[in-house]
Scaffold this active site. Structure first.
Site, mmCIF file in Angstrom:
data_model
loop_
_atom_site.group_PDB
_atom_site.id
_atom_site.type_symbol
_atom_site.label_atom_id
_atom_site.label_comp_id
_atom_site.label_asym_id
_atom_site.label_seq_id
_atom_site.Cartn_x
_atom_site.Cartn_y
_atom_site.Cartn_z
ATOM 1 C CG PHE A 409 -1.551 -1.312 1.535
ATOM 2 C CD1 PHE A 409 -2.118 -2.106 0.553
ATOM 3 C CD2 PHE A 409 -1.502 -1.803 2.830
ATOM 4 C CE1 PHE A 409 -2.647 -3.357 0.859
ATOM 5 C CE2 PHE A 409 -2.022 -3.045 3.150
ATOM 6 C CZ PHE A 409 -2.598 -3.825 2.159
ATOM 7 C CB CYS A 410 2.237 3.499 -1.580
ATOM 8 S SG CYS A 410 2.022 3.031 -3.305
ATOM 9 C CG ASN A 411 2.716 3.297 5.141
ATOM 10 O OD1 ASN A 411 3.738 3.171 5.794
ATOM 11 N ND2 ASN A 411 1.754 4.147 5.467
#
Length: 794
Positions: A409-411
């Site tokens: 999740f791009c984290n």
């Protein structure tokens, strides 16, 4: 400072405990209006949509009102001065005021700079923060990639980079260790786990340093509110000094417009901003062409908005705000509803158990004293506690009509925290070719990503119930260990490891000259050559988009199934047919084609491809698929080079995914059909759909003859196969994806047979059907396969 930060909770009013009566949320469903809201405002909700952190759903009244205004008004470039431009500028100015009111503040305290999205807002904030060379850029673990990316800009300026935990902010920002003007960035809500963080950090830091109107404290604070603002009021005026910057995304809150973000800048911080190095149209009051002189506009909004703002989307924002207020009354009502739905979802997911008492879902976070928003990340486990790959769960969810998110999740920081992944592990995975978005969801039996469900203003308890029902149906009591055969309704003792009876034979031979397009069945009785790369002409061509390494696939472009190939053996040509188009003839001799070398990638493996330079071919393919594309090939696989020995760095196979040849059996196919019929509801049309072996896109279909029948999935125990004396090594089972649920005749997406296979036929957590074969031996030049050939297996 640390205690004060942790004591301050996000300004979200506490909801009443959720109650469920017959699956209906009674504590917070907008006074019983939720069903009506969904029916009238969100008719597009045909599936269970649980990816609101990715983007929420836009309201019908918003889009209708925006379209109506565009039909009656003329939005124009606000840099002009005619009537339409002045009207547009007024709408833009009013939109700024309305957005500030939505954020709980006013133009007296904050300025609104419109950007392309939240990412652009974050970058702009980094560019104009006056960080000193000996200062620091600090970002907390839960920061989105867009915030982490600021470190590249900071590093270019020689700024010290410091990734920190949120609980370290008090220590890091203490006056005793101040290094100079620095930037602190953190999210109001983590987009991985939903964990929330207080908005009073800037005010607390400001009080430590005792700032005045003539100075700015050495720490500037950027809050990424993209995920938070969709389901909770920001109330910026309630946090004292407030953050210097707040990044927002409109589509995260309203579903549309998608091309609009905003950077809210505290007015008292404006005098201390760094001058932006680049300036665009509309940002300067005067400049010269031949001297390095320019005068920037005085108002901060015009000074920072390069070029013409997205005035259409800003006008759309008005209608988004109107619709949101009319439907939900206030963001406080949305916060109440989202909190209740989240608590219900977490409780239900944690209650899922295998019959041996083990958890079905491992939920990340949503415990302790921390506050969490309407985002829940989790992993699915089998009955022995082993992780099930999140990609497999996501594929099954899609087939069940449930939209969720899978991955990291791009984290990166939150993913490393909750999944216990070290930086060294992630770097090792990358060195092995594993990248975000690929199918490598488990590495050494450990998840490298998670599943995420997130809820919006219109999410219902029924949505959660459908998710829970899906997880129970697919994964309760599932066991990843053991072979597939051991889980089938078959007595494995009856399956002999010795050679099969000669009553098994080849039913059909199929090739797929263009990867992901329809197959061509070799005429009955025709011997078809086997080359060093597999069946002759099988997957010798791929369709490519400009500037893409990945071949086009039916999963993304289902209409590829409508392109039907046929081989004219006498003329050495490939003929492509498609509905509504004349036939396209392509030579299978490389000397007849204008070729240009390029590369492509098949299942993470780099493969040489040569572009076929032909406007005639490209235009035909683009017209059929309504997608601009071109044809590429591997010349070694064509007529003059089909039996040329492998002598390059590229794999010794065609553009096939994993191996040269895919074999399936009629008996296994019939077993799946029987399962579909058994599992279907009486009124389910799915049970009447014919799912034959061609649906699995095989190269060889095997059938039994006589009394000695091949047992369903017996082929999974074979180690080698002989076809009329030619030996093929079994390279393992074929892992399947949703592509087998695209009807090869109509190109329609179905849920079968993938959904049933996923419940009944998983090996080590992967959905499989059929086996891969690789040709062996040195006499390939004389090897061929034809229908009716005798099959022996061991």
């Amino acid at each position: 400072l640390q205690k004060r930060l942790l004591a301050q909770q996000p300004a979200t009013p506490p909801p009443s405990p959720p109650a469920s009566t017959n699956g209906i949320l009674s504590a917070s469903d907008y006074n019983g209006r939720l069903d009506e809201i969904r029916r009238t405002e969100y008719p597009q909700l045909k599936t269970v949509f649980l990816d609101h952190t990715g983007s929420t759903v836009c309201a019908a009244s918003h889009i209708q009102a925006f379209a109506a205004e565009l039909m009656t008004q003329i939005p124009a470039n606000p840099h002009s001065r005619h009537v339409e431009s002045q009207w547009t500028q007024a709408r833009i100015d009013h939109a700024r005021d309305r957005l500030l009111a939505f954020a709980g503040t006013s133009a007296e305290r904050y300025a609104v700079v419109f950007t392309a999205n939240a990412t652009a807002a974050i970058r702009l904030a980094a560019e104009i923060t006056p960080i000193e060379q000996h200062g620091e850029f600090c970002y907390t673990r839960e920061s989105h990639t867009s915030v982490v990316g600021v470190r590249s800009l900071a590093a270019d300026q020689g700024v010290h980079l410091r990734p920190i935990e949120f609980t370290d902010i008090g220590e890091v920002t203490a006056p005793a260790r101040c290094r100079g003007t620095s930037l602190l960035a953190y999210p109001a809500q983590c987009n991985f786990s939903g964990q929330r963080f207080p908005l009073n950090v800037a005010d607390t830091v400001s009080k430590l340093y005792g700032s005045t109107s003539d100075t700015h404290v050495p720490w500037w604070v950027l809050v990424d509110a993209a995920a938070y603002a969709a389901s909770s009021p920001l109330r910026l005026d309630a946090h004292g000094a407030g953050p210097d910057f707040v990044a927002m995304s409109m589509y995260k809150i309203f579903g549309a417009p998608t091309g609009l973000g905003a950077l809210l800048i505290r007015r008292s911080s404006v005098p201390f901003l760094r001058t932006k190095r680049y300036f665009g149209g509309g940002t300067v009051a005067g400049l010269t062409f031949d001297q390095p002189w320019q005068v920037y506009r005085s108002d901060i909004e015009a000074r920072l908005e390069d070029g013409t703002v997205n005035f259409h989307d800003i006008i759309s924002l008005h209608h988004a705000l109107d619709a949101h207020a009319n439907i939900y009354d206030s963001i406080d009502m949305v916060a109440r509803h989202a909190r209740a739905v989240t608590e219900y979802a977490v409780r239900e997911l944690r209650a899922l158990r295998h019959r041996n008492g083990r958890l079905v879902c491992e939920v990340y976070g949503h415990t302790g004293e921390s506050v969490f928003g309407p985002t829940v990340a989790f992993s699915v486990k089998d009955r022995a506690g082993r992780y099930i790959g999140y990609m497999e769960v996501e594929r099954l969810a899609v087939m069940a009509g449930i939209s969720l998110r899978a991955g990291r999740f791009c984290n990166p920081g939150a993913a490393q925290k909750w999944l216990c992944l070290s930086a060294q592990e992630l770097m090792k995975h990358a060195s092995l070719g594993y990248v975000c978005g690929d199918d490598h969801d488990l590495v050494d039996d450990k998840p490298v990503g998670a599943l995420r469900v997130s809820f919006g203003a219109m999410t219902s308890i029924e949505d959660i119930d459908q998710l829970v029902k899906f997880l129970l149906y697919q994964f309760r009591d599932y066991n990843m260990s053991g072979s597939a055969i051991s889980r089938l309704p078959i007595d494995t003792m009856e399956i002999s490891p010795t050679a099969l009876s000669v009553n098994a034979q080849v039913d059909k031979v199929i090739i797929y000259p263009v990867k992901s397009c329809h197959g061509w069945t070799v005429p009955s009785g025709t011997s078809w050559p086997v080359t060093h790369h597999g069946l002759k002409y099988d997957r010798v061509f791929v369709l490519m988009r400009e500037h893409s390494l990945l071949p086009m696939q039916q999963k993304q472009v289902p209409n590829m199934a409508l392109i039907r190939p046929r081989v004219d053996i006498d003329k050495s040509t490939l003929v492509l047919d498609a509905p509504g188009h004349e036939s396209l003839e392509i030579s299978l001799r490389p000397e007849d084609l204008q070729l240009e070398t390029t590369e492509t990638q098949v299942c993470s493996t780099r493969v040489r491809a040569v572009r076929v330079r032909s406007d005639r071919i490209s235009l035909w393919l683009s017209s059929v698929l309504s997608v601009s594309c071109y044809l590429a090939c591997e010349p070694r696989l064509l007529e003059s080079g089909a039996n040329t020995p492998h002598n390059s760095c590229y794999p010794d196979k065609s553009f096939a995914n994993k191996a040269q040849i895919l074999m399936v059996t009629q008996e296994s196919s019939r077993q799946v059909e029987q399962w579909i019929a058994e599992d279907a509801a009486p009124d389910d049309a799915t049970s009447r759909i014919r799912v034959g072996p061609m649906q699995y896109r095989p190269n060889i279909i095997v059938k039994s003859l006589g009394a000695d029948m091949i047992k369903p999935f017996e082929e999974l125990k074979w180690t080698s196969v002989r076809v009329d004396g030619s030996t093929f090594a079994v390279a393992g089972p074929c892992r399947r994806c949703q592509m087998i649920s695209i009807d090869q005749e109509s190109a329609k997406k179905l849920k079968e047979p993938y959904a049933t296979l996923a419940r009944r036929m998983r090996v080590d957590g992967k959905v499989v059907f059929g086996i891969y074969l690789n040709a062996t031996g040195s006499l390939l030049s004389t090897t061929s396969i034809k229908s009716g050939a005798t099959i022996n297996a061991a």
